[in-house]
Design an enzyme around this catalytic site. Structure first.
Site, mmCIF file in Angstrom:
data_model
loop_
_atom_site.group_PDB
_atom_site.id
_atom_site.type_symbol
_atom_site.label_atom_id
_atom_site.label_comp_id
_atom_site.label_asym_id
_atom_site.label_seq_id
_atom_site.Cartn_x
_atom_site.Cartn_y
_atom_site.Cartn_z
ATOM 1 N N PHE A 130 0.101 -1.110 -0.184
ATOM 2 C CA PHE A 130 -0.013 -0.161 0.265
ATOM 3 C C PHE A 130 0.902 1.335 0.347
ATOM 4 O O PHE A 130 0.435 2.254 -0.241
ATOM 5 C CB PHE A 130 -1.142 0.212 1.289
ATOM 6 C CG PHE A 130 -0.296 1.351 2.354
ATOM 7 C CD1 PHE A 130 0.137 0.193 3.680
ATOM 8 C CD2 PHE A 130 -0.701 1.984 2.869
ATOM 9 C CE1 PHE A 130 0.835 0.696 4.537
ATOM 10 C CE2 PHE A 130 -0.258 2.853 3.679
ATOM 11 C CZ PHE A 130 0.751 1.823 4.444
ATOM 12 N N LYS A 131 2.363 1.386 0.333
ATOM 13 C CA LYS A 131 2.817 2.247 0.466
ATOM 14 C C LYS A 131 3.152 3.258 -0.712
ATOM 15 O O LYS A 131 2.799 4.609 -1.006
ATOM 16 C CB LYS A 131 4.021 2.200 1.265
ATOM 17 C CG LYS A 131 4.424 1.989 2.715
ATOM 18 C CD LYS A 131 5.344 1.495 3.471
ATOM 19 C CE LYS A 131 5.490 1.261 4.789
ATOM 20 N NZ LYS A 131 4.540 0.208 5.074
#
Ligand SMILES: *Cc1c(COP(=O)(O)O)cnc(C)c1O
Length: 463
Positions: free
Chosen positions: A110-111
């Site tokens: 998700f980063k």
């Protein structure tokens, strides 16, 4: 929008200055001076493309620093790198539980959602100022690739990522070392992750090197990362609830992701409950139980991106709980640093509990969640996602309110844990299928600050 420090004693800055500054000069974190409301409510955003919603949600935070078209084009480029046209697609697990897949970016975690944009915003701002920086960071395997993908091919940025030689998985190493971009440098250090972190700290603490190379970082306390994460809460709430309440469950380490959910709530999104999933590094779970923050040693788990004991972004929530009293927060954080433990008191804890709930999972319990979801629905989830899904099922308050659990990594990023739990080894997505055949590029250096400094000064553009 202007930004103030959570400790109240740093200059008030505009967006582009907080972007380059990262941490405030008083040791605090930047937060917006006030919470903007979504101008047209949530329901109107349900059917619009991700990048449109992203501009709509983020515009009040950046207005004054960009032309709207200019900002929209940076946003569009950022999300064009995702392999799903929905960018963050939803997957329904049962009547009222959904998965929000945040792993369709270049490095499968998700980063990327925040870093793809932050890398472009950084580069854009440096170009506007006619400046360059050298980004130096250490990774235990997981965050390095997201930083590299964010910075690759950007004119104003050169990036050096240190990883412990032989101590990151082959997939994680290759996600970093196969990036063929001349501004990306991987350094394999003959030492541990802690040694890598100490080397980075030593470089930053050496003023001549810091100034010559214009050392910089894109770390998890940067406001722009939180800002970019607000978008998927708003969009998921719109698509699932069309303006009616939707709760979220978030596997949490540094508190950046779940704080973005809190920010969405402050902007007017009806989010009754934010559920925090912790692994055995459970400072947040204990905080929700008793209102105490107490530091303990970090224990390694199968969800390594959450192996954190001090959740730095929690300071942003504390700032709200202390009525935006920067001096009060500064005193609390100072006491935490010197005593290793503080308490926020029962009245503030009661206010936290109105919104937040939490559950904790050790490695066996996490594998049990992976196995149970696979049996129930044939779906493979990674260990971080499993901590969030487990917490969602454990803490759901009102079954009539849908809950969205954030899927923060692709299962193929943590294949060993998934295989142990289900017997199935998840395959890498097609676009990474040839990862094991791509040529690698890295330098191996001893665990020695002089050697690393000499290498940087000899190879960096600014060196
Ligand atoms: C970083 C990370 C987390 C934790 O997110 P925070 O914002 O630090 O709370 C969870 N899952 C994965 C896969 C991550 O990479």
């Amino acid at each position: 929008m202007r930004y103030v420090s959570t400790r109240g004693a740093a200059p008030v800055l505009r967006f582009a200055d907080t972007l380059l500054a990262g941490l405030a000069t008083d040791g605090g974190l930047y937060v917006p001076e006030s919470w903007p409301r979504l101008p047209h409510g949530v329901a109107t955003l349900a059917d619009r493309p991700y990048a449109d919603v992203a501009v709509e949600v983020m515009w009040p935070f950046v207005e004054g620093d960009y032309e709207r078209d200019e900002f929209a084009s940076l946003v569009a480029d950022s999300y064009a790198t995702f392999d799903d046209p929905e960018v963050t697609p939803l997957y329904r697990l049962d009547e009222s539980l959904w998965l929000l897949e945040l792993f369709h970016g270049p490095t499968l975690a998700f980063k990327d959602v925040a870093l793809q944009l932050v890398g472009r915003l950084f580069d854009h701002e440096l170009a506007r100022r006619g400046e360059r920086v050298t980004i130096v960071g250490a990774t235990s395997g997981d965050t390095g690739s997201a930083a590299i993908e964010a910075c690759r091919d950007r004119d104003g940025i050169e990036v050096f990522i240190l990883h412990p030689a032989g101590r990151v998985s082959e997939v994680q190493r290759r996600q970093m070392t196969t990036v063929a971009s001349s501004n990306v440098h991987n350094l394999a250090i003959e030492g541990t992750f802690d040694d890598c972190q100490d080397l980075v700290k030593a470089l930053f603490n050496d003023p001549p090197t810091r100034e010559k190379l214009r050392l910089s970082a894109v770390n998890s306390i940067n406001w722009a990362r939180v800002m970019a994460q607000i978008v998927y809460y708003v969009r998921a709430a719109a698509r699932v609830g069309h303006g009616t309440p939707v709760s979220f469950a978030v596997p949490t380490g540094n508190f950046g992701n779940v704080f973005a959910g809190y920010a969405a709530r402050r902007m007017g999104v009806p989010i009754p409950q934010l559920v925090i999933g912790s692994n055995r590094n459970d400072i947040l779970f204990r905080f929700l139980e008793a209102g105490d923050l107490e530091m303990r040693d970090v224990e390694p788990t199968i969800s390594p991106s959450m192996d954190i004991q001090v959740s730095s972004n929690l300071e942003r929530l504390l700032f709200e709980l202390y009525g935006r009293d920067g001096a009060g927060v500064a005193e609390l954080m100072e006491a935490f640093r010197t005593d290793g433990a503080v308490t926020i008191g029962t009245e503030r804890l009661a206010r936290v509990a109105e919104v937040f709930a939490g559950a904790r999972f050790d490695d066996d319990e996490t594998r049990a969640v992976i196995a149970a979801e696979y049996e129930r629905d044939d779906v493979l989830i990674d260990p971080h996602t499993a901590v969030g899904v487990g917490a969602a099922r454990a803490c759901r308050r009102d079954p009539a309110v849908p809950m969205v659990a954030l899927a923060t990594a692709h299962p193929a990023k943590f294949p060993d844990a998934v295989e142990q739990a289900t017997g199935i080894r998840p395959a890498l997505p097609d676009r990474l299928a040839d990862l094991l055949d791509r040529p690698e590029r890295y330098e191996t250096l001893p665990n020695d600050v002089d050697a690393v400094r000499d290498h940087l000064l000899a190879t960096a553009v600014l060196g």
